[in-house]
Design a protein around this motif. Structure first.
Motif, PDB file in Angstrom:
ATOM      1  N   SER A 123       0.828  -1.197   0.000  1.00  0.00           N
ATOM      2  CA  SER A 123       0.000   0.000   0.000  1.00  0.00           C
ATOM      3  C   SER A 123       0.864   1.250   0.000  1.00  0.00           C
ATOM      4  O   SER A 123       1.742   1.399   0.851  1.00  0.00           O
ATOM      5  CB  SER A 123      -0.914  -0.002   1.231  1.00  0.00           C
ATOM      6  N   CYS A 124       0.624   2.148  -0.939  1.00  0.00           N
ATOM      7  CA  CYS A 124       1.192   3.499  -0.975  1.00  0.00           C
ATOM      8  C   CYS A 124       2.717   3.513  -0.816  1.00  0.00           C
ATOM      9  O   CYS A 124       3.426   3.103  -1.720  1.00  0.00           O
ATOM     10  CB  CYS A 124       0.513   4.374   0.070  1.00  0.00           C
ATOM     11  N   LEU A 125       3.254   3.959   0.329  1.00  0.00           N
ATOM     12  CA  LEU A 125       4.696   4.023   0.510  1.00  0.00           C
ATOM     13  C   LEU A 125       5.342   2.659   0.315  1.00  0.00           C
ATOM     14  O   LEU A 125       6.426   2.559  -0.262  1.00  0.00           O
ATOM     15  CB  LEU A 125       5.015   4.576   1.895  1.00  0.00           C
ATOM     16  N   ALA A 126       4.688   1.601   0.794  1.00  0.00           N
ATOM     17  CA  ALA A 126       5.239   0.261   0.604  1.00  0.00           C
ATOM     18  C   ALA A 126       5.357  -0.067  -0.880  1.00  0.00           C
ATOM     19  O   ALA A 126       6.322  -0.716  -1.313  1.00  0.00           O
ATOM     20  CB  ALA A 126       4.369  -0.776   1.315  1.00  0.00           C
ATOM     21  N   THR A 127       4.381   0.365  -1.672  1.00  0.00           N
ATOM     22  CA  THR A 127       4.455   0.170  -3.124  1.00  0.00           C
ATOM     23  C   THR A 127       5.700   0.841  -3.691  1.00  0.00           C
ATOM     24  O   THR A 127       6.456   0.242  -4.470  1.00  0.00           O
ATOM     25  CB  THR A 127       3.181   0.732  -3.792  1.00  0.00           C
ATOM     26  N   HIS A 128       5.945   2.080  -3.297  1.00  0.00           N
ATOM     27  CA  HIS A 128       7.119   2.797  -3.808  1.00  0.00           C
ATOM     28  C   HIS A 128       8.413   2.110  -3.391  1.00  0.00           C
ATOM     29  O   HIS A 128       9.349   1.978  -4.189  1.00  0.00           O
ATOM     30  CB  HIS A 128       7.097   4.238  -3.307  1.00  0.00           C
ATOM     31  N   ALA A 129       8.478   1.683  -2.129  1.00  0.00           N
ATOM     32  CA  ALA A 129       9.696   1.051  -1.627  1.00  0.00           C
ATOM     33  C   ALA A 129       9.957  -0.293  -2.312  1.00  0.00           C
ATOM     34  O   ALA A 129      11.089  -0.588  -2.724  1.00  0.00           O
ATOM     35  CB  ALA A 129       9.609   0.868  -0.116  1.00  0.00           C
ATOM     36  N   VAL A 130       8.942  -1.115  -2.432  1.00  0.00           N
ATOM     37  CA  VAL A 130       9.125  -2.452  -2.997  1.00  0.00           C
ATOM     38  C   VAL A 130       9.424  -2.373  -4.494  1.00  0.00           C
ATOM     39  O   VAL A 130      10.256  -3.125  -5.017  1.00  0.00           O
ATOM     40  CB  VAL A 130       7.898  -3.335  -2.701  1.00  0.00           C
ATOM     41  N   ILE A 131       8.770  -1.467  -5.201  1.00  0.00           N
ATOM     42  CA  ILE A 131       9.064  -1.314  -6.626  1.00  0.00           C
ATOM     43  C   ILE A 131      10.492  -0.823  -6.826  1.00  0.00           C
ATOM     44  O   ILE A 131      11.201  -1.293  -7.736  1.00  0.00           O
ATOM     45  CB  ILE A 131       8.037  -0.375  -7.291  1.00  0.00           C
ATOM     46  N   GLN A 132      10.956   0.079  -5.987  1.00  0.00           N
ATOM     47  CA  GLN A 132      12.343   0.522  -6.122  1.00  0.00           C
ATOM     48  C   GLN A 132      13.300  -0.627  -5.835  1.00  0.00           C
ATOM     49  O   GLN A 132      14.282  -0.826  -6.561  1.00  0.00           O
ATOM     50  CB  GLN A 132      12.632   1.690  -5.168  1.00  0.00           C
ATOM     51  N   TYR A 133      13.029  -1.392  -4.803  1.00  0.00           N
ATOM     52  CA  TYR A 133      13.910  -2.500  -4.416  1.00  0.00           C
ATOM     53  C   TYR A 133      13.924  -3.599  -5.473  1.00  0.00           C
ATOM     54  O   TYR A 133      14.992  -4.126  -5.827  1.00  0.00           O
ATOM     55  CB  TYR A 133      13.449  -3.065  -3.074  1.00  0.00           C
ATOM     56  N   CYS A 134      12.751  -3.941  -5.997  1.00  0.00           N
ATOM     57  CA  CYS A 134      12.658  -5.079  -6.915  1.00  0.00           C
ATOM     58  C   CYS A 134      12.931  -4.716  -8.375  1.00  0.00           C
ATOM     59  O   CYS A 134      13.425  -5.558  -9.133  1.00  0.00           O
ATOM     60  CB  CYS A 134      11.263  -5.709  -6.814  1.00  0.00           C
ATOM     61  N   TYR A 135      12.603  -3.475  -8.763  1.00  0.00           N
ATOM     62  CA  TYR A 135      12.668  -3.128 -10.182  1.00  0.00           C
ATOM     63  C   TYR A 135      13.524  -1.890 -10.465  1.00  0.00           C
ATOM     64  O   TYR A 135      13.660  -1.505 -11.631  1.00  0.00           O
ATOM     65  CB  TYR A 135      11.251  -2.911 -10.732  1.00  0.00           C
ATOM     66  N   GLY A 136      14.063  -1.271  -9.438  1.00  0.00           N
ATOM     67  CA  GLY A 136      14.968  -0.147  -9.639  1.00  0.00           C
ATOM     68  C   GLY A 136      14.311   1.145 -10.056  1.00  0.00           C
ATOM     69  O   GLY A 136      14.979   2.059 -10.542  1.00  0.00           O
ATOM     70  N   ILE A 137      12.992   1.266  -9.872  1.00  0.00           N
ATOM     71  CA  ILE A 137      12.274   2.482 -10.252  1.00  0.00           C
ATOM     72  C   ILE A 137      12.144   3.391  -9.027  1.00  0.00           C
ATOM     73  O   ILE A 137      11.512   3.016  -8.034  1.00  0.00           O
ATOM     74  CB  ILE A 137      10.863   2.176 -10.790  1.00  0.00           C
ATOM     75  N   GLU A 138      12.720   4.573  -9.084  1.00  0.00           N
ATOM     76  CA  GLU A 138      12.568   5.524  -7.994  1.00  0.00           C
ATOM     77  C   GLU A 138      11.319   6.372  -8.215  1.00  0.00           C
ATOM     78  O   GLU A 138      11.011   6.760  -9.345  1.00  0.00           O
ATOM     79  CB  GLU A 138      13.794   6.428  -7.885  1.00  0.00           C
ATOM     80  N   ARG A 139      10.639   6.660  -7.147  1.00  0.00           N
ATOM     81  CA  ARG A 139       9.451   7.494  -7.249  1.00  0.00           C
ATOM     82  C   ARG A 139       9.839   8.931  -7.580  1.00  0.00           C
ATOM     83  O   ARG A 139      10.969   9.370  -7.343  1.00  0.00           O
ATOM     84  CB  ARG A 139       8.663   7.445  -5.933  1.00  0.00           C
ATOM     85  N   THR A 140       8.877   9.684  -8.117  1.00  0.00           N
ATOM     86  CA  THR A 140       9.078  11.076  -8.506  1.00  0.00           C
ATOM     87  C   THR A 140       8.286  11.985  -7.570  1.00  0.00           C
ATOM     88  O   THR A 140       7.109  11.716  -7.290  1.00  0.00           O
ATOM     89  CB  THR A 140       8.618  11.304  -9.954  1.00  0.00           C
TER      90      THR A 140
END
Length: 354
Positions: free
Chosen positions: A145-162
């Motif tokens: 959910s929300c922040l967890a989505t941003h953190a996990v996507i960055q960790y797993c796929y290397g995408i940083e939030r904007t």
């Protein structure tokens, strides 16, 4: 089927008082019904800790699958806690070591407050990634959910939030972009979701890394997405778990922040949330707050009670349907041993056979 009150968590009594069906552990032991064990990694700050419990427990309990739901709350190091919240955690929450030992069929990871410019700089980053690394191998599906989505996507796929120019805040209309995915089966093709965030991961970035985006908003961007395998990781950028008063509470907090001098500007209304009557009440109150701040007169009570009748919840039915689909698929493919993510014959790289 109902939630099982397997621990003496106050949330169970609160949900009973709201009319939710809660089964005590002794009665559950005499029912010949399969159990599903769901972890709730609750990273929310102290004021929202117990409300977040209730919100996610309520969504799980609304599932109509024939199964007993055991929800196991836990948290991690690196999150500042006051005395009251820490006492609640110490009394009712399990440790991650206990969670790993018993295993889970599913895991929900809540949002969290951040204090650093980049997520890997947060004190909770490493403990969170330890949970995620374990869950990716040992849990059938993880919902972020929300922040967890941003953190996990960055960790797993290397995408940083904007960072967004302004806070994405309000209730926004969404549409399905993939009507055939099992997670969105038989839900409305257009539906509302609350959002409350300063950052975003864009649909184009998700799709570039192979994530499948299932629901988007023209105003608020991608909301619902899944990992390339279609199910192991489920991502919410919004907050479908929110109560009808959640955004009201956030607005009240921001108004008080302005009054105390903790923010320079008076907060705008959450978008598409307050109707005309509520907006007028709060516009009048804003004039009073500014006067009280300038002159020192006593601040009148925030008119929360006056606007409750003007608030509509336009998202919970869809949220319940998505959760029902999610837990229903987990029930169909997870192993009866909570330490093993899949029953025999299920391909972890394509668990739903999409």
């Amino acid at each position: 089927m109902p939630l099982v009150a397997h621990i003496d968590l106050p949330t169970f009594q609160r949900l009973r008082e709201e009319g939710e069906e809660i089964v005590d552990l002794e009665r559950a032991k005499h029912q010949d019904i399969r159990e599903l064990h769901i972890g709730l990694l609750n990273m929310m700050p102290d004021p929202a800790l117990e409300a977040t419990e209730r919100q996610f427990f309520r969504l799980v309990g609304a599932c109509n699958q024939i199964v007993q739901f055991h929800v196991h709350p836990f948290t991690i190091e690196g999150l500042p806690r006051g005395e009251k919240a820490q006492a609640h955690i110490d009394k009712y929450y399990q440790s991650f070591a206990q969670i790993k030992a018993q295993g889970l069929d599913a895991l929900i990871i809540s949002g969290a407050n951040v204090t650093r410019p980049r997520l890997p700089e947060e004190d909770f980053w490493q403990p969170l990634m330890e949970v995620v690394s374990w869950a990716k191998e040992n849990v059938t599906s993880v919902l972020c959910s929300c922040l967890a989505t941003h953190a996990v996507i960055q960790y797993c796929y290397g995408i940083e939030r904007t960072r967004l120019p302004a806070k994405r805040w309000g209730v926004f209309s969404h549409r399905l972009t993939n009507k055939n995915h099992p997670l969105v089966a038989e839900i409305n093709t257009r539906f509302d979701v609350p959002h409350s965030r300063f950052n975003e991961i864009f649909q184009s970035d998700m799709e570039r890394q192979g994530l499948k985006v299932l629901a988007v908003s023209q105003e608020a961007g991608a909301h619902l997405a899944v990992s390339p395998d279609g199910f192991r990781l489920v991502f919410f950028q919004g907050h479908p778990e929110y109560d009808d008063i959640s955004l009201l509470k956030e607005y009240k907090r921001e108004v008080m922040n302005f009054y105390r001098g903790d923010r320079p500007d008076y907060p705008p209304f959450p978008e598409h949330y307050f109707n005309a009557e509520a907006q007028q009440l709060f516009a009048d109150y804003a004039l009073h707050v500014r006067e009280a701040k300038m002159t020192g007169i006593d601040l009148l009570e925030f008119p929360e009670a006056l606007v409750l009748e003007h608030l509509d919840n336009t998202w919970s039915d869809t949220a319940k349907a998505v959760f029902n689909n999610w837990l229903g698929k987990i029930y169909q493919i997870t192993h009866q041993d909570t330490r093993i993510p899949f029953m025999d014959g299920i391909d972890p790289k394509n668990p739903l056979g999409l």
